[in-house]
Design a protein around this motif. Structure first.
Motif, PDB file in Angstrom:
ATOM      1  N   GLU A  55      34.564  40.170  29.994  1.00 58.27           N
ATOM      2  CA  GLU A  55      33.468  39.764  30.914  1.00 58.27           C
ATOM      3  C   GLU A  55      33.070  38.130  30.475  1.00 58.27           C
ATOM      4  O   GLU A  55      32.804  38.026  29.111  1.00 58.27           O
ATOM      5  N   PRO A  56      33.272  36.981  31.243  1.00 51.29           N
ATOM      6  CA  PRO A  56      33.617  37.558  32.455  1.00 51.29           C
ATOM      7  C   PRO A  56      35.000  37.555  32.698  1.00 51.29           C
ATOM      8  O   PRO A  56      35.898  37.256  31.797  1.00 51.29           O
ATOM      9  N   LEU A  57      35.294  38.269  33.954  1.00 50.96           N
ATOM     10  CA  LEU A  57      37.045  38.279  34.086  1.00 50.96           C
ATOM     11  C   LEU A  57      37.468  37.117  34.693  1.00 50.96           C
ATOM     12  O   LEU A  57      36.820  36.455  35.491  1.00 50.96           O
ATOM     13  N   PRO A  58      38.587  36.736  34.011  1.00 48.18           N
ATOM     14  CA  PRO A  58      39.083  35.433  34.558  1.00 48.18           C
ATOM     15  C   PRO A  58      39.270  35.385  35.960  1.00 48.18           C
ATOM     16  O   PRO A  58      39.724  36.313  36.187  1.00 48.18           O
ATOM     17  N   THR A  59      38.862  34.110  36.544  1.00 47.03           N
ATOM     18  CA  THR A  59      39.202  34.007  37.865  1.00 47.03           C
ATOM     19  C   THR A  59      40.827  34.266  38.487  1.00 47.03           C
ATOM     20  O   THR A  59      40.802  34.577  39.753  1.00 47.03           O
ATOM     21  N   ASN A  60      41.649  34.237  37.368  1.00 48.44           N
ATOM     22  CA  ASN A  60      42.919  34.505  38.143  1.00 48.44           C
ATOM     23  C   ASN A  60      43.575  35.925  37.546  1.00 48.44           C
ATOM     24  O   ASN A  60      44.635  36.298  37.372  1.00 48.44           O
ATOM     25  N   HIS A  61      42.570  36.732  37.456  1.00 44.59           N
ATOM     26  CA  HIS A  61      43.119  38.037  37.130  1.00 44.59           C
ATOM     27  C   HIS A  61      43.506  38.933  38.438  1.00 44.59           C
ATOM     28  O   HIS A  61      43.136  38.655  39.495  1.00 44.59           O
ATOM     29  N   PRO A  62      44.833  39.668  38.163  1.00 45.56           N
ATOM     30  CA  PRO A  62      45.285  40.348  39.047  1.00 45.56           C
ATOM     31  C   PRO A  62      44.311  41.043  40.132  1.00 45.56           C
ATOM     32  O   PRO A  62      44.475  41.072  41.326  1.00 45.56           O
ATOM     33  N   LEU A  63      43.345  41.821  39.495  1.00 41.31           N
ATOM     34  CA  LEU A  63      42.653  42.628  40.141  1.00 41.31           C
ATOM     35  C   LEU A  63      41.815  42.056  41.179  1.00 41.31           C
ATOM     36  O   LEU A  63      41.517  42.464  42.341  1.00 41.31           O
ATOM     37  N   LEU A  64      41.533  40.714  40.985  1.00 40.30           N
ATOM     38  CA  LEU A  64      40.684  39.829  41.993  1.00 40.30           C
ATOM     39  C   LEU A  64      41.711  39.333  43.344  1.00 40.30           C
ATOM     40  O   LEU A  64      41.161  38.730  44.244  1.00 40.30           O
ATOM     41  N   THR A  65      42.992  39.899  43.366  1.00 40.47           N
ATOM     42  CA  THR A  65      43.902  39.542  44.244  1.00 40.47           C
ATOM     43  C   THR A  65      43.886  40.673  45.229  1.00 40.47           C
ATOM     44  O   THR A  65      44.350  40.614  46.377  1.00 40.47           O
ATOM     45  N   LEU A  66      43.203  41.935  45.105  1.00 40.24           N
ATOM     46  CA  LEU A  66      43.065  42.944  45.748  1.00 40.24           C
ATOM     47  C   LEU A  66      41.872  43.013  46.728  1.00 40.24           C
ATOM     48  O   LEU A  66      40.928  42.918  46.237  1.00 40.24           O
ATOM     49  N   ASN A  67      42.054  43.287  47.889  1.00 42.73           N
ATOM     50  CA  ASN A  67      41.178  43.543  48.953  1.00 42.73           C
ATOM     51  C   ASN A  67      40.475  44.887  48.656  1.00 42.73           C
ATOM     52  O   ASN A  67      39.111  44.967  48.988  1.00 42.73           O
ATOM     53  N   ASN A  68      41.081  45.790  48.071  1.00 42.99           N
ATOM     54  CA  ASN A  68      40.618  47.165  47.745  1.00 42.99           C
ATOM     55  C   ASN A  68      39.972  47.273  46.417  1.00 42.99           C
ATOM     56  O   ASN A  68      39.638  48.407  45.748  1.00 42.99           O
ATOM     57  N   CYS A  69      39.532  46.125  45.709  1.00 38.53           N
ATOM     58  CA  CYS A  69      38.864  46.062  44.389  1.00 38.53           C
ATOM     59  C   CYS A  69      37.625  45.198  44.733  1.00 38.53           C
ATOM     60  O   CYS A  69      37.775  43.895  44.683  1.00 38.53           O
ATOM     61  N   VAL A  70      36.483  46.012  44.549  1.00 39.33           N
ATOM     62  CA  VAL A  70      35.246  45.151  44.443  1.00 39.33           C
ATOM     63  C   VAL A  70      34.748  45.086  43.094  1.00 39.33           C
ATOM     64  O   VAL A  70      34.516  45.919  42.587  1.00 39.33           O
ATOM     65  N   ILE A  71      34.373  43.784  42.519  1.00 35.83           N
ATOM     66  CA  ILE A  71      34.015  43.743  41.275  1.00 35.83           C
ATOM     67  C   ILE A  71      32.598  42.772  41.126  1.00 35.83           C
ATOM     68  O   ILE A  71      32.501  41.516  41.840  1.00 35.83           O
ATOM     69  N   LEU A  72      31.952  42.981  40.504  1.00 34.00           N
ATOM     70  CA  LEU A  72      30.611  42.442  40.343  1.00 34.00           C
ATOM     71  C   LEU A  72      30.368  42.197  38.949  1.00 34.00           C
ATOM     72  O   LEU A  72      31.124  42.741  37.890  1.00 34.00           O
ATOM     73  N   PRO A  73      29.551  41.140  38.680  1.00 33.93           N
ATOM     74  CA  PRO A  73      29.298  40.559  37.238  1.00 33.93           C
ATOM     75  C   PRO A  73      28.336  41.262  36.572  1.00 33.93           C
ATOM     76  O   PRO A  73      27.337  40.451  35.942  1.00 33.93           O
TER      77      PRO A  73
END
Ligand code: NDP
Ligand code: DGY
Length: 328
Positions: A274-292
């Motif tokens: 935390e924070p998750l790097p903005t280039n993290h693979p999870l952030l490329t997915l539409n079916n993953c919602v990530i909050l800070p």
């Protein structure tokens, strides 16, 4: 009025809400040193700031380990963390040194449960995707199967860790028409009756739930618990939610489960790191919602957490019972 020599040294690792600072200042017994920033204290400053301190006010982002305790030295009698989670504290070492610890249970339970419900609904009903489509012009017309998701009515919800927050989440979800509420943990709980909770083994919870919600504490047993084997047992239509700690989840395995369609979607309020790097693979997915990590983030809750943190610290310093002391 005490002289400077009589004041006890207290290091506060961040700018915390005034509700707490006011209590510390008005007590008139602390020589306060504050890392006066909204950003975490750099490690070197933490080691410097804590030197000779009798009391330490810290946050979940501060790793309080042997090095910090050694830097503080034998004066350190109380650690008061503005969090309910205490996985950032080296408890064995703290216990060995006879240091008392205050934390903030209960006061953030409602806010965190509310955020968990919001995250679950946003993930299951695909709200971020919908908002994005409206903004980008992707909304062409009403379409029968466009942006369909999963609803709670008639569903089975599994809560991994029916503690204060887990129970508060369950309470909020039942009125949505949940059919079965499963939970797992170290033992059955009488308070689960209130939500008609069924205590089941972990495997049963994982394989039978339409929504798997992780609300346990981070311990050696829960670290990495949600891994490939875990996700492989979930229904392919199931939604995974984590508002506990990031390292309960193996994120590579979660990415694989989400990108391959092994599970439907995931909502995370906590990640590694935390924070998750903005280039993290999870952030490329539409079916993953990530909050800070905003579970407890209401003005009122954070103010109350700061007050409790201050009161715990003062009670520890004066040698009386803390409002909420961690039993160690
Ligand atoms: P509690 O101590 O009340 O609940 C923790 C739960 O975790 C207990 O029910 C416990 O089960 C369960 N648990 C522990 N080990 C295991 C295990 N091996 N398997 C399954 N369950 C297990 O704490 P809270 O509900 O107040 O808080 C829970 C956690 O939520 C905090 O530790 C923190 O990490 C996180 N949190 C996150 C926030 C956010 O902003 N996202 C805000 C606040 C908290 P049992 O009772 O059986 O021992
Ligand atoms: C906690 O208190 O442990 C949360 O993660 C932040 O409020």
């Amino acid at each position: 009025m005490q002289s400077a020599q009589q004041l006890v040294k207290v290091f506060v690792t961040r700018r915390i809400p005034q509700d707490g600072m006011k209590i510390l200042r008005q007590a008139g017994m602390c020589n306060l040193s504050v890392w006066d920033s909204d950003e975490p204290v750099p490690r070197a400053e933490l080691l410097k700031g804590v030197t000779g301190a009798h009391g330490l006010v810290c946050l979940l982002s501060d790793r309080i380990d042997t090095e910090v305790l050694d830097a503080a030295g034998p004066n350190l009698k109380v650690i008061s963390t503005m969090s309910v989670g205490f996985d950032h504290l080296a408890m064995d070492e703290i216990k060995k040194r006879g240091i008392r610890v205050g934390y903030t249970p209960d006061v953030l339970t409602d806010a965190t449960a509310e955020l968990t419900v919001a995250l679950l609904l946003a993930t299951a009903r695909r709200l971020p995707e919908g908002v994005q489509e409206v903004k980008s012009g992707g909304w062409s017309t009403w379409k029968p199967l466009w942006l369909c998701g999963y609803g709670l009515s008639g569903s089975t919800v599994g809560v991994l860790g029916l503690g204060r927050i887990g129970l508060a989440i369950a309470r909020r979800l039942m009125p949505f028409g949940v059919k079965r509420l499963l939970y797992t943990g170290r033992g059955a709980k009488p308070e689960a009756k209130e939500v008609e909770g069924e205590f089941v083994p972990l495997d049963t919870l994982v394989s039978e739930s339409d929504f798997v919600i992780v609300s346990c504490s981070l311990t050696p047993d829960t670290q990495g618990l949600c891994d490939k084997a875990f996700f492989s047992k979930m229904k392919s239509s199931a939604v995974f939610i984590n508002t506990s700690r990031g390292t309960v989840v193996n994120q590579e395995d979660l990415y694989e489960a989400l990108s391959s369609g092994r599970i439907a979607a995931a909502g995370l309020d906590v990640t590694t790191p935390e924070p998750l790097p903005t280039n993290h693979p999870l952030l490329t997915l539409n079916n993953c919602v990530i909050l800070p990590h905003i579970g407890s983030a209401t003005y009122a809750t954070r103010g109350t957490m700061a007050e409790l943190t201050a009161n715990n610290l003062l009670a520890g310093l004066t040698g009386v019972a803390m409002p909420t002391e961690l039993k160690i």
